[in-house]
Design a protein around this motif. Sequence first.
Motif, PDB file in Angstrom:
ATOM      1  N   ALA A 105      37.527 -25.558  25.111  1.00 25.36           N
ATOM      2  CA  ALA A 105      35.847 -26.082  25.215  1.00 25.36           C
ATOM      3  C   ALA A 105      35.206 -25.787  26.499  1.00 25.36           C
ATOM      4  O   ALA A 105      34.083 -25.827  25.887  1.00 25.36           O
ATOM      5  CB  ALA A 105      36.380 -27.468  26.495  1.00 25.36           C
ATOM      6  N   ASP A 153      27.013 -33.276  19.075  1.00 28.17           N
ATOM      7  CA  ASP A 153      28.007 -32.784  18.515  1.00 28.17           C
ATOM      8  C   ASP A 153      28.572 -31.987  19.094  1.00 28.17           C
ATOM      9  O   ASP A 153      30.126 -31.846  19.404  1.00 28.17           O
ATOM     10  CB  ASP A 153      27.532 -32.009  17.112  1.00 28.17           C
ATOM     11  N   GLU A 154      27.346 -30.845  20.029  1.00 24.59           N
ATOM     12  CA  GLU A 154      28.523 -29.790  21.342  1.00 24.59           C
ATOM     13  C   GLU A 154      29.245 -30.379  22.233  1.00 24.59           C
ATOM     14  O   GLU A 154      30.398 -30.255  22.755  1.00 24.59           O
ATOM     15  CB  GLU A 154      27.805 -28.863  21.183  1.00 24.59           C
ATOM     16  N   ASN A 210      29.769 -34.395  22.209  1.00 27.64           N
ATOM     17  CA  ASN A 210      31.291 -34.784  22.101  1.00 27.64           C
ATOM     18  C   ASN A 210      32.303 -33.677  21.844  1.00 27.64           C
ATOM     19  O   ASN A 210      33.582 -33.876  22.446  1.00 27.64           O
ATOM     20  CB  ASN A 210      31.429 -34.945  20.822  1.00 27.64           C
ATOM     21  N   ARG A 211      32.543 -32.512  20.978  1.00 25.15           N
ATOM     22  CA  ARG A 211      33.528 -31.258  20.877  1.00 25.15           C
ATOM     23  C   ARG A 211      34.475 -31.359  22.173  1.00 25.15           C
ATOM     24  O   ARG A 211      35.602 -30.659  22.632  1.00 25.15           O
ATOM     25  CB  ARG A 211      33.063 -30.187  20.505  1.00 25.15           C
ATOM     26  N   ASP A 263      35.817 -33.506  24.040  1.00 25.32           N
ATOM     27  CA  ASP A 263      37.310 -34.038  23.379  1.00 25.32           C
ATOM     28  C   ASP A 263      38.824 -32.871  23.590  1.00 25.32           C
ATOM     29  O   ASP A 263      39.091 -33.369  24.219  1.00 25.32           O
ATOM     30  CB  ASP A 263      37.250 -33.817  21.381  1.00 25.32           C
ATOM     31  N   LEU A 264      37.653 -31.846  23.909  1.00 23.76           N
ATOM     32  CA  LEU A 264      38.770 -30.574  24.275  1.00 23.76           C
ATOM     33  C   LEU A 264      39.538 -30.516  25.076  1.00 23.76           C
ATOM     34  O   LEU A 264      40.773 -30.430  25.571  1.00 23.76           O
ATOM     35  CB  LEU A 264      38.371 -28.952  23.599  1.00 23.76           C
ATOM     36  N   ALA A 308      33.274 -23.263  22.599  1.00 26.20           N
ATOM     37  CA  ALA A 308      32.907 -24.279  21.900  1.00 26.20           C
ATOM     38  C   ALA A 308      31.674 -24.712  23.007  1.00 26.20           C
ATOM     39  O   ALA A 308      30.916 -25.178  22.436  1.00 26.20           O
ATOM     40  CB  ALA A 308      33.692 -26.442  22.266  1.00 26.20           C
TER      41      ALA A 308
END
Length: 336
Positions: A283, A266-267, A269-270, A273-274, A286
């Motif tokens: 990013a 999940d980390e 992917n986030r 995306d950012l 995150a």
Amino acid sequence: MSEIALGLSLAGIHGDVASLVAVARRAEQAGYDSVWTGEAWGSDAFTPLAAVAAVTSRLRLGTAIAQMPARTPAMTAMTALTLQQLSEGRFVLGIGASGPQVVEGWHGVPYHPPVPMTREYLAVLRKALAGKERLEFSGSIYQVPYTGPGSTGQGRPLRTTLPGAPDTPILVAALGPKNVAMTVAEADGLLPYLWSPTRWRDAWGDALAKAPDGFQVAPTVLACVGDDLDACRDQVRPRIALHIGGMGSKSKNFYAALVARYGYVDEANRIQDLYLGGDRAGACAAVPDELVDDLALVGPLARIADQLAAWRDGPVTTMIIEPTDLTMVEPIASLW
């Protein structure tokens, strides 16, 4: 920490020979085993090592990494043989496949699948470095002499005019499981980036379990020394975010895939995306503390000394430290 050698990354020192040689001298005096240079689409990895070779006598000199698609295997062998001669045998050759964005976008050559390309590249390198026979190789990617489309038909096998250096260590910057398995079978060592001393088995455990005696594992490790732990974490977050978020596309980013195999799906992917959405600050933010602490050495020296315990419990043979500030060169060396 005598079981793991200490290396220093010279990343970030470009175009200033005085600074380059001064840092190399400091590293040698402080007890570092080696210094390492890399390349992306700016400074090349080999030229700075020639300058360092001239002002040092003990340091091993390594490329972490030199891009394979940027040079024919024979050209890389020529450069390695030259540096072995200039450094009196201190050169370590680290190579990597790079990624499609750099290979096709900067070098202007096709991006080949890393596993077969690296296997063939290594085979040609070994023959060229040995210097015992004329160079001949026929593979799916490399043919020496070349006889394919556009050839004149006049190529003939040649042998280097320099003394051979068959014992030159060749390390490969592999990240994918298949490429790491090939590296274990064909090369002298592995040059990983974003190595996790606690989760490496999840990514490469099966492949590295088959590594022969003497196989080297030399990760580049971000480091920031300071009393303010949060501030130190913030210093290394941008580098981690860059690789997970920006070193590749959404569909092909080796670093994001690696961190996902560590369990940070999940980390990763986030962050991607950012970053790809243009929010680089987001990013960086995150990147969780847990991931920073797992991949980097951060905080007061006493805390970093405690962190190093996890690095001892694994296959790492050399830690190539990449400090956020060169004032940290000597304090980090004191831990060794």
